[in-house]
Design an enzyme around this catalytic site. Structure first.
Site, PDB file in Angstrom:
ATOM      1  CB  ILE A  97      78.376 -25.249   6.830  1.00 28.05           C
ATOM      2  CG1 ILE A  97      76.904 -25.321   6.376  1.00 28.05           C
ATOM      3  CG2 ILE A  97      78.553 -25.881   8.201  1.00 28.05           C
ATOM      4  CD1 ILE A  97      76.645 -24.746   5.005  1.00 28.05           C
ATOM      5  N   GLY A 316      83.085 -29.786   1.461  1.00 29.97           N
ATOM      6  CA  GLY A 316      81.940 -30.488   2.027  1.00 29.97           C
ATOM      7  C   GLY A 316      81.170 -29.602   2.983  1.00 29.97           C
ATOM      8  CD  GLU A 317      82.532 -27.550   6.921  1.00 29.93           C
ATOM      9  OE1 GLU A 317      81.948 -26.432   6.972  1.00 29.93           O
ATOM     10  OE2 GLU A 317      83.679 -27.714   7.344  1.00 29.93           O
ATOM     11  N   GLY A 318      78.195 -29.024   3.125  1.00 29.00           N
ATOM     12  CA  GLY A 318      77.085 -28.304   2.505  1.00 29.00           C
ATOM     13  C   GLY A 318      77.491 -26.926   2.037  1.00 29.00           C
TER      14      GLY A 318
END
Length: 351
Positions: A97, A316-318
């Site tokens: 990210i 994940g993480e955006g």
């Protein structure tokens, strides 16, 4: 703060701008509908931003981090220390990210809601430390009511900072070893589904590990099942600090009139919880992708969501939301920049 601020009124999309944007799409030099979902994305953004020609120049990304007591049940392929170690990686620029936010020119903040192991003060990290992670939810509620309320408020505060920075799009990311287990448990409760239907490998479990994770979740559902009808209780009993913050952020986006782009499985479960807490927030949520976790599809279906991408992501993480931003920007650019039939002196199809 109001103890149930999430019930406050959400902003409404602008029906006049929706109509004007749709009319503009029909006048552009292309067959009607030929740009597929990009047309509807532009129309939706126009209605949400209250502008006939929407734009997404200023992006805000917040990664919420928190640890999970259920890791004690052996449900993750990675040790719990990774959560804190990844916070260092985020702010040093080495995480996925971090790279994607740089590429987008997006603001990136990291919020430590409660890692299991105390960290030194990291520049670029907001250390809230609401708890040393959650409790093991097969033995007790993951969070106390006050912890859950504070985590929801942390998400709300992040959106307030995004608004003050003039951001047009909010992306929430998450980091927390064990959080796919928490998300799956919440999804089971919110959708009244068995764990076997919604549990996946997370960070890389094998088949026996997935079966063990499902069994752990079933134990938690048996303990907390009487509270399934209450989304706040489901969140505090089965969720995580970072999941609560995500839910709070999505609710705040809808109340402030900021579009939120929802990332993967964990973020989508937080979005489902937010919608159960205040159904009117749904209009402000766009969904970036359909991830590799098997439960993600079920959650998206419950939200009547059409994700933009399907790349088999499970990081994940955006990160998946960040990857979808260029697509949204191109939809806006096409909508704003293409000529109409009249402007280009091109013959339109007869009415």
């Amino acid at each position: 703060m109001s103890l149930q601020w999430w019930r406050d009124t959400c902003r409404e999309a602008d029906p006049q701008m929706r109509r004007r944007a749709a009319e503009r799409q029909d006048r552009l030099t292309k067959p009607r509908g030929s740009l597929g979902r990009l047309e509807q994305v532009a129309i939706d953004l126009a209605a949400l931003q209250g502008r006939e020609r929407p734009s997404l120049e200023r992006i805000w990304v917040t990664v919420f981090a928190g640890d999970h007591g259920v890791v004690a049940e052996g449900i993750s392929a990675y040790p719990q220390a990774v959560t804190g170690e990844m916070l260092r990686n985020f702010v040093r620029g080495g995480a996925a990210i971090s790279v994607l936010a740089r590429e987008l020119g997006a603001g990136l903040e990291v919020v430590d809601l409660g890692t299991a192991f105390p960290l030194e003060a990291l520049p670029g990290v907001r250390h809230l430390r609401l708890a040393a992670g959650t409790a093991n939810f097969v033995e007790a509620p993951a969070m106390g009511a006050e912890e859950c309320l504070l985590a929801l408020e942390a998400g709300r505060e992040s959106v307030r900072r995004a608004e003050q920075a003039g951001s047009q799009l909010f992306i929430g990311g998450e980091m927390g070893i064990g959080n796919t287990t928490a998300a799956a448990a919440m999804a089971c409760a919110l959708l009244d589904a068995p764990a076997s239907a919604l549990v996946g490998p997370g960070t890389g479990l094998d088949a026996s590990g997935v079966a063990h994770k499902a069994a752990v979740i079933e134990r938690a559902l048996a303990l907390h099942g009487a509270h399934r009808a209450d989304p706040f209780e489901t969140l505090r009993r089965l969720g995580g600090l970072e999941i609560a913050a995500l839910a709070g952020a999505y609710l705040a986006c809808a109340q402030k009139g900021m579009v939120a782009l929802v990332d993967g499985y964990i973020c989508s479960v937080a979005a489902l919880c937010a919608v159960r807490l205040n159904p009117a927030c749904r209009d402000w949520l766009l969904f970036a992708h359909s991830g590799a976790e098997p439960g993600h599809r079920h959650v998206l279906e419950a939200l009547a969501a059409q994700p933009l991408l399907d790349l088999g992501l499970r990081l994940g993480e955006g990160s998946g939301a960040a990857l979808a931003v260029p697509l949204l920007r191109q939809a806006c650019a096409l909508h704003a920049g293409m000529a109409t039939f009249a402007e280009a002196a091109v013959s339109d199809r007869p009415a």
